[in-house]
Write a protein that holds these residues in place. Structure first.
Motif, PDB file in Angstrom:
ATOM      1  N   GLY A  32       0.731  -1.130  -0.038  1.00 57.77           N
ATOM      2  CA  GLY A  32       0.154   0.017  -0.039  1.00 57.77           C
ATOM      3  C   GLY A  32       0.709   1.295   0.060  1.00 57.77           C
TER       4      GLY A  32
ATOM      5  N   SER B 160      -8.355   5.190  -1.805  1.00 56.85           N
ATOM      6  CA  SER B 160      -7.772   5.346  -0.311  1.00 56.85           C
ATOM      7  C   SER B 160      -6.434   5.323  -0.192  1.00 56.85           C
ATOM      8  N   ARG B 161      -5.707   4.649  -1.288  1.00 61.53           N
ATOM      9  CA  ARG B 161      -4.351   4.580  -1.513  1.00 61.53           C
ATOM     10  C   ARG B 161      -3.774   5.333  -2.687  1.00 61.53           C
TER      11      ARG B 161
ATOM     12  N   ARG C  60      -5.677   0.322  -5.736  1.00 63.20           N
ATOM     13  CA  ARG C  60      -5.545   1.615  -4.933  1.00 63.20           C
ATOM     14  C   ARG C  60      -6.655   1.992  -4.174  1.00 63.20           C
TER      15      ARG C  60
END
Lengths: 71, 447
Positions: free
Chosen positions: B11, B254-255, B274
């Motif tokens: 991540g 979120s990533r 992602r």
């Protein structure tokens, strides 16, 4: 023998003389800059007018390129 | 076929999509890899100096590497073209990355400068260049610092290679264009030089020499092809689009950040990797120079130039932006167009005057300040701007605008009727800006 018009977009300042002298081949957009009609070849009849338009351009932005069908 | 998928995707920024795809990103840490760390991961620089010129070009042609700067030109062909010219050549490593939605080049330079320098040096050997110009944006002195330190490290360790000069170039959107860099390196302004009768850089560029301009990621791939060969390179990705690529994913994920994927990984998979929010319905592919698409229409499509072309998309420099559901696509596009209009080099009338007009039309549309003639005027203007500049800047802006009118067609109708769009109806709306637009920087500084 036919010719084609070419425009140097950086040299062009939108004076618009080309459209005045050669309306058959050049339109102006709403900001005064030339729109070369894509399908226009400059035949012998239009050639003198095209040459005049090329000479008249204050920034030498307009050029005529000879097209030899044989090449 | 999307290559090996062993391993668990990470991540953190820069980590690969899958272990099999960790090529450029292998061994990435939080800071720049030292020369020792770089060689621990990738081995020493292979030397091809004793081979015939064009040797590397052959390998790169067989590998099928294409430029990673957005244009996707076959890298081996470029190498051959420059190598085939007479006289000493010049290599330019393009690390400008003016696309605001892209971070992969700067991340690559900050994590693995030696990989880029290896590629540049091998390319220089291949085309008989005695100098490498690394062009970086003036707004990122930290990157120039990383690269200069890496160059000094190489000198101290006795690596014998072409002289490397690091430059901090004015950072405008069009300054990253090949001819802009050549012009600036020749003492001029960092504006495209297009025009008629001009030479292409590979013929006559910096100091009138044959000049190879390559994106920094492209050079990093060259560095690995030289080590492991074309067959290894083709072991990932697609047959017609081989290898891996760096992508930058942002927006409703979120990533967000940079990761390395096998070329041709489906768009939806990359977004899912992602952490794209499940309510995302629209995605920008290719960056601010790209196009909007409904996610359901492109999710299954491989992220490669050839596979996206039928839907009018291109990966560009590997950029994906997921539009938050609460955002208004037209408002976001209006802001981007305003930025692109402001970034015109101002050399060609249709771009310098046309783009601001189109941006203004779009702003009116996004605000619901529509008059009866607005849509017709906008469509007409978009139809006249393509192909009339010295570079592709106006073409890109037009493509973005046209794709927005299609992807957000419902919103267009709503705005034209002075009604709130779907985003506003959900409580979001034009106030929630999600796509960052850089603040104008040193607008008069082009040299």
């Amino acid at each position: 023998m036919t010719h084609r018009l070419q425009l140097d977009p950086i040299a062009c300042d939108g004076h618009g003389l080309c459209a005045d002298l050669l309306p058959e081949a050049v339109d102006l957009d709403e900001w005064g800059f030339p729109l070369l009609r894509a399908d226009t070849v400059i035949g012998p009849g239009l050639l003198p007018h095209a040459r005049r338009a090329v000479s008249a351009c204050p920034t030498l932005a307009l050029r005529l390129r000879r097209e030899d069908p044989g090449r | 076929m999307t290559g090996r998928h062993a391993g668990h995707p990470g991540g953190a920024e820069g980590t690969p999509y899958a272990a099999g795809a960790a090529r450029l990103t292998a061994g990435w840490r939080t800071g720049p890899a030292s020369l020792r760390e770089h060689q621990d991961v990738h081995g020493p620089l292979p030397h091809h100096g004793h081979r015939r010129p064009g040797f590397l070009a052959e390998a790169v042609v067989q590998a099928g590497l294409t430029g990673r700067g957005g244009a996707g030109f076959p890298t081996g062909t470029k190498l051959h073209a420059v190598a085939g010219r007479r006289g000493p050549a010049v290599v330019v490593a393009n690390g400008m990355e003016s696309e605001p939605a892209s971070q992969k080049d700067h991340t690559l330079l900050a994590r693995a400068p030696h990989l880029v320098l290896d590629g540049a040096t091998l390319a220089a050997e291949s085309v008989r260049a005695d100098v490498v110009h690394v062009c970086l944006p003036r707004t990122r002195p930290d990157l120039a610092d990383h690269v200069r330190r890496a160059v000094a490290e190489r000198e101290r360790s006795g690596i014998c290679e072409a002289a490397v000069k690091v430059h901090e170039v004015p950072h405008h959107y069009v300054s990253s264009e090949e001819t802009s860099l050549v012009r600036w390196l020749n003492g001029g302004e960092a504006r495209p030089s297009g025009g008629l009768g001009g030479s292409r850089p590979f013929e006559r560029g910096v100091r009138r020499r044959p000049t190879l301009v390559d994106n920094v990621e492209t050079l990093a791939h060259v560095a690995l092809i030289a080590r492991y060969g074309p067959a290894w390179f083709r072991d990932a990705g697609l047959a017609d689009a081989p290898g891996t690529m760096l992508v930058t994913v942002s927006g409703a994920v979120s990533r967000p950040g940079v990761c390395e994927i096998p070329v041709g990984t489906p768009v939806g998979e990359v977004l899912a990797h992602r952490g794209a929010r499940p309510d995302v319905t629209t995605v920008l592919i290719g960056g601010y120079f790209g196009t909007w698409h409904e996610l359901r229409a492109v999710a299954a499509l491989p992220l490669s130039a050839g596979r996206l072309r039928p839907v009018g998309a291109s990966p560009g420099a590997g950029v994906l932006v997921a539009l938050p559901e609460a955002a208004c696509g037209l408002a976001e596009t209006a802001r981007i167009l305003g930025y692109l209009a402001g970034q015109s080099a101002g050399q060609c009338g249709p771009c310098a005057l046309g783009l601001p007009s189109v941006a203004e039309d779009f702003a009116q549309l996004a605000d619901g300040r529509t008059d009866a003639g607005l849509l017709g005027r906008l469509h007409r203007r978009l139809g006249t701007l393509t192909g009339r500049g010295a570079c592709r800047h106006p073409d890109g802006a037009v493509r973005l605008a046209a794709s927005a009118l299609t992807a957000f067609a419902e919103d267009v109708q709503a705005h034209a009727r002075h009604q709130p769009c779907t985003a506003a109806a959900r409580g979001g709306g034009p106030q929630g800006h999600s796509l960052p637009v850089p603040r104008p920087w040193a607008e008069g500084e082009w040299q």
